[in-house]
Write a protein that holds these residues in place. Sequence first.
Motif, mmCIF file in Angstrom:
data_model
loop_
_atom_site.group_PDB
_atom_site.id
_atom_site.type_symbol
_atom_site.label_atom_id
_atom_site.label_comp_id
_atom_site.label_asym_id
_atom_site.label_seq_id
_atom_site.Cartn_x
_atom_site.Cartn_y
_atom_site.Cartn_z
ATOM 1 N N THR A 54 0.821 -1.222 0.000
ATOM 2 C CA THR A 54 0.000 0.000 0.000
ATOM 3 C C THR A 54 0.852 1.268 0.000
ATOM 4 O O THR A 54 0.450 2.290 -0.576
ATOM 5 C CB THR A 54 -0.922 0.018 1.232
ATOM 6 N N MET A 55 2.038 1.206 0.635
ATOM 7 C CA MET A 55 2.904 2.387 0.646
ATOM 8 C C MET A 55 3.411 2.705 -0.753
ATOM 9 O O MET A 55 3.552 3.877 -1.130
ATOM 10 C CB MET A 55 4.084 2.160 1.600
ATOM 11 N N PHE A 56 3.696 1.666 -1.557
ATOM 12 C CA PHE A 56 4.118 1.899 -2.940
ATOM 13 C C PHE A 56 2.988 2.524 -3.749
ATOM 14 O O PHE A 56 3.205 3.450 -4.534
ATOM 15 C CB PHE A 56 4.551 0.584 -3.583
ATOM 16 N N GLN A 57 1.767 2.010 -3.559
ATOM 17 C CA GLN A 57 0.641 2.533 -4.331
ATOM 18 C C GLN A 57 0.374 4.003 -4.019
ATOM 19 O O GLN A 57 0.163 4.817 -4.925
ATOM 20 C CB GLN A 57 -0.599 1.677 -4.041
ATOM 21 N N SER A 58 0.401 4.372 -2.737
ATOM 22 C CA SER A 58 0.187 5.780 -2.391
ATOM 23 C C SER A 58 1.363 6.645 -2.857
ATOM 24 O O SER A 58 1.160 7.782 -3.302
ATOM 25 C CB SER A 58 -0.001 5.921 -0.885
ATOM 26 N N SER A 59 2.583 6.107 -2.782
ATOM 27 C CA SER A 59 3.753 6.861 -3.246
ATOM 28 C C SER A 59 3.716 7.071 -4.747
ATOM 29 O O SER A 59 4.109 8.136 -5.247
ATOM 30 C CB SER A 59 5.043 6.129 -2.859
#
Length: 287
Positions: A54-59
Amino acid sequence: MKLFNQSNSFRLTVFLLPSVAITLLLTGYGILYALSNSLQNDGIGAYASVVGHTMFQSSLVFSLKVTSISTGVSLLLGILVAKIIYSYFKTSSLKLVIWVPMLIPHFVAAYLVLILLSQSGLFSSAFFHLGIISDRMQFPILVFDQAGVGIIVTYVWKSIPFVVLMLLPVFYEIDRRFVQVVQTLGGGQFEVFKMVEWPWLFPVLIEVGLILFAFIIAAFEVPYLLGVTDPKMISVLAYQWFYTGDWSFRSMSMALMILLTLFILLFSVVIFQITKKRRFIMMKGRM
């Protein structure tokens, strides 16, 4: 001396070969090193872990938003400034002032934006003393904000001189007789820009836009200094994953940078294919 009697293409290839070889060697080594480290622990599973995180997607969403806005605003303002400089400072050396921001390193520019636009900065102090705001905390949050305003302002400020540098020679190359023809037929400034200047500017804008897009989306120091913990730019996320105590995140960090590199290459190929016809027509027109 025999070398200088060869065809232009052969001489150009020979002269460019050392710089191209060094660039490919250094870049290729870095890519191969990152690729081997990304596959070291879990094979291709590191890439699946990155994409599903999820951190990659938001980034990714945050990085694309900041990069697109910074690039688009820089190109628009760069066109405007280049046209003004060409029109009013054609022979004046004052136009050199526009390139001064290019001499300032990005991390210094980020620090200047922090001094100017933070809630304890110079602008908030000026507004407070002028009575526009009764408390400095009423000044809008423009740095360390989730919208990335401070990051965008820094990149726009740094990128506009580069855009002007690339566009100003194009304005000087345009045959002004075409402008006179449009004006004779009753066209105004908008028609002159649309029918005469835009066809010349468009191919250069594509190249400049790609350079800015690739630089900003992979840049580290400005989002690291002015960004928030969530969301963060991809480069900052890769840095934090690389230096975290969990070794599994190190391969994910390398996989993230490989994915970013592939995305930039794919994006560049698509844009060049879309604009290839227009670029060919322009080059043919020059000959």
